[in-house]
Design a protein around this motif. Structure first.
Motif, PDB file in Angstrom:
ATOM      1  N   GLU A 243       0.700  -1.223  -0.024  1.00  0.00           N
ATOM      2  CA  GLU A 243      -0.044   0.121  -0.013  1.00  0.00           C
ATOM      3  C   GLU A 243       0.971   1.181  -0.168  1.00  0.00           C
ATOM      4  N   ASP A 244       2.092   0.994   0.525  1.00  0.00           N
ATOM      5  CA  ASP A 244       2.758   2.270   0.727  1.00  0.00           C
ATOM      6  C   ASP A 244       4.014   2.473  -0.167  1.00  0.00           C
ATOM      7  N   PHE A 245       4.018   1.832  -1.329  1.00  0.00           N
ATOM      8  CA  PHE A 245       4.980   1.931  -2.474  1.00  0.00           C
ATOM      9  C   PHE A 245       5.217   3.375  -3.006  1.00  0.00           C
ATOM     10  N   GLU A 246       6.495   3.531  -3.444  1.00  0.00           N
ATOM     11  CA  GLU A 246       6.847   5.075  -4.013  1.00  0.00           C
ATOM     12  C   GLU A 246       7.497   4.548  -5.327  1.00  0.00           C
ATOM     13  N   VAL A 247       7.391   5.320  -6.160  1.00  0.00           N
ATOM     14  CA  VAL A 247       8.084   5.441  -7.477  1.00  0.00           C
ATOM     15  C   VAL A 247       8.896   6.542  -7.575  1.00  0.00           C
ATOM     16  N   GLU A 248      10.065   6.420  -7.918  1.00  0.00           N
ATOM     17  CA  GLU A 248      11.143   7.782  -7.943  1.00  0.00           C
ATOM     18  C   GLU A 248      11.893   7.698  -9.201  1.00  0.00           C
ATOM     19  N   GLY A 249      11.735   8.840  -9.771  1.00  0.00           N
ATOM     20  CA  GLY A 249      12.710   9.050 -10.988  1.00  0.00           C
ATOM     21  C   GLY A 249      13.524  10.015 -11.020  1.00  0.00           C
ATOM     22  N   LYS A 250      14.919   9.747 -11.309  1.00  0.00           N
ATOM     23  CA  LYS A 250      15.791  10.650 -11.257  1.00  0.00           C
ATOM     24  C   LYS A 250      16.707  10.852 -12.527  1.00  0.00           C
ATOM     25  N   ILE A 251      17.558  12.004 -12.913  1.00  0.00           N
ATOM     26  CA  ILE A 251      18.209  11.994 -14.112  1.00  0.00           C
ATOM     27  C   ILE A 251      19.388  12.303 -13.515  1.00  0.00           C
ATOM     28  N   PHE A 252      20.748  11.228 -13.884  1.00  0.00           N
ATOM     29  CA  PHE A 252      22.006  11.829 -13.458  1.00  0.00           C
ATOM     30  C   PHE A 252      22.993  11.842 -14.817  1.00  0.00           C
ATOM     31  N   LEU A 253      23.899  12.490 -14.581  1.00  0.00           N
ATOM     32  CA  LEU A 253      25.085  12.386 -15.502  1.00  0.00           C
ATOM     33  C   LEU A 253      25.616  11.055 -15.591  1.00  0.00           C
ATOM     34  N   ASP A 254      26.280  10.519 -16.604  1.00  0.00           N
ATOM     35  CA  ASP A 254      26.854   9.497 -16.756  1.00  0.00           C
ATOM     36  C   ASP A 254      28.185   9.594 -15.972  1.00  0.00           C
ATOM     37  N   TYR A 255      28.551   8.297 -15.356  1.00  0.00           N
ATOM     38  CA  TYR A 255      29.758   8.481 -14.536  1.00  0.00           C
ATOM     39  C   TYR A 255      31.223   8.437 -15.608  1.00  0.00           C
ATOM     40  N   LYS A 256      30.736   7.851 -16.747  1.00  0.00           N
ATOM     41  CA  LYS A 256      31.810   7.902 -17.812  1.00  0.00           C
ATOM     42  C   LYS A 256      32.143   9.063 -18.475  1.00  0.00           C
ATOM     43  N   TYR A 257      33.309   9.729 -18.623  1.00  0.00           N
ATOM     44  CA  TYR A 257      33.344  10.936 -19.064  1.00  0.00           C
ATOM     45  C   TYR A 257      33.024  11.030 -20.544  1.00  0.00           C
ATOM     46  N   PRO A 258      32.306  12.343 -20.852  1.00  0.00           N
ATOM     47  CA  PRO A 258      31.514  12.342 -22.178  1.00  0.00           C
ATOM     48  C   PRO A 258      32.821  12.472 -23.321  1.00  0.00           C
ATOM     49  N   ALA A 259      32.375  11.689 -24.094  1.00  0.00           N
ATOM     50  CA  ALA A 259      33.254  11.592 -25.374  1.00  0.00           C
ATOM     51  C   ALA A 259      33.418  12.882 -26.279  1.00  0.00           C
ATOM     52  N   LEU A 260      32.157  13.502 -26.234  1.00  0.00           N
ATOM     53  CA  LEU A 260      31.931  14.861 -26.900  1.00  0.00           C
ATOM     54  C   LEU A 260      32.665  16.048 -26.173  1.00  0.00           C
ATOM     55  N   HIS A 261      33.082  15.872 -24.892  1.00  0.00           N
ATOM     56  CA  HIS A 261      33.734  17.017 -24.361  1.00  0.00           C
ATOM     57  C   HIS A 261      34.765  17.513 -25.338  1.00  0.00           C
ATOM     58  N   PRO A 262      34.899  19.120 -25.335  1.00  0.00           N
ATOM     59  CA  PRO A 262      36.324  19.384 -26.008  1.00  0.00           C
ATOM     60  C   PRO A 262      37.508  19.049 -25.401  1.00  0.00           C
TER      61      PRO A 262
END
Length: 171
Positions: free
Chosen positions: A94-113
């Motif tokens: 009865e007391d369930f909870e759904v939680e959604g979050k957005i995280f940046l990837d732990y892997k360094y972005p390949a497109l970073h300059p």
């Protein structure tokens, strides 16, 4: 100003080298944690001062906002779908909870300059070690729904509600 020049500024180079050196072993004494927090805050402050809102920076912000908007749209859709699924399951408590979050990837972005080992160590310190609240709890407002706190109750029944863009002139 070319974004690469910002990261080549001697103040940034020095701060990032110190951050990378401390982060290399990922075992922090209390003193090193304090120092890391200071260095990351100082880096952030210098980056804010160096940031010039020219056409290149404007384009980077537009692209980042578009990517974040797409991620938020996907998060909202998936969180709502899972919430609806849970509501219709007899097995869920009865007391369930759904939680959604957005995280940046732990892997360094390949497109970073900037693609250096130092930059990757700084990224690691930001995303993995608890030094930046933004990375600890996600980079957008989390969505949390339960039987008691429904999307309607929270005011997030639509993507526009969650974005705070219910009206035509909202931005």
């Amino acid at each position: 100003m070319d974004i690469k020049h910002v990261f080549e500024d001697p103040r940034i180079v020095m701060l990032e080298e110190d951050i990378a050196r401390i982060n290399e072993y990922n075992r922090y004494s209390d003193e090193e944690k304090y120092l890391m927090e200071y260095l990351l805050e100082e880096r952030s402050s210098v980056l804010r001062r160096l940031n010039v809102y020219d056409d290149e920076m404007k384009q980077l912000l537009i692209e980042f906002n578009d990517a974040l908007r797409n991620a938020c749209t996907k998060l909202h859709r998936q969180t709502m779908a899972l919430y609806q699924e849970c509501l219709h399951h007899k097995d869920y408590p009865e007391d369930f909870e759904v939680e959604g979050k957005i995280f940046l990837d732990y892997k360094y972005p390949a497109l970073h300059p900037i693609q250096t080992e130092t930059a990757k160590q700084v990224w690691d310190a930001l995303t993995c070690e608890g030094f930046c609240n933004l990375y600890d709890d996600g980079c957008a407002w989390p969505l949390r729904f339960s039987r008691k706190y429904t999307p309607e109750y929270c005011g997030y029944e639509t993507l526009e509600n969650w974005f705070g863009m219910e009206n035509e002139n909202d931005n």
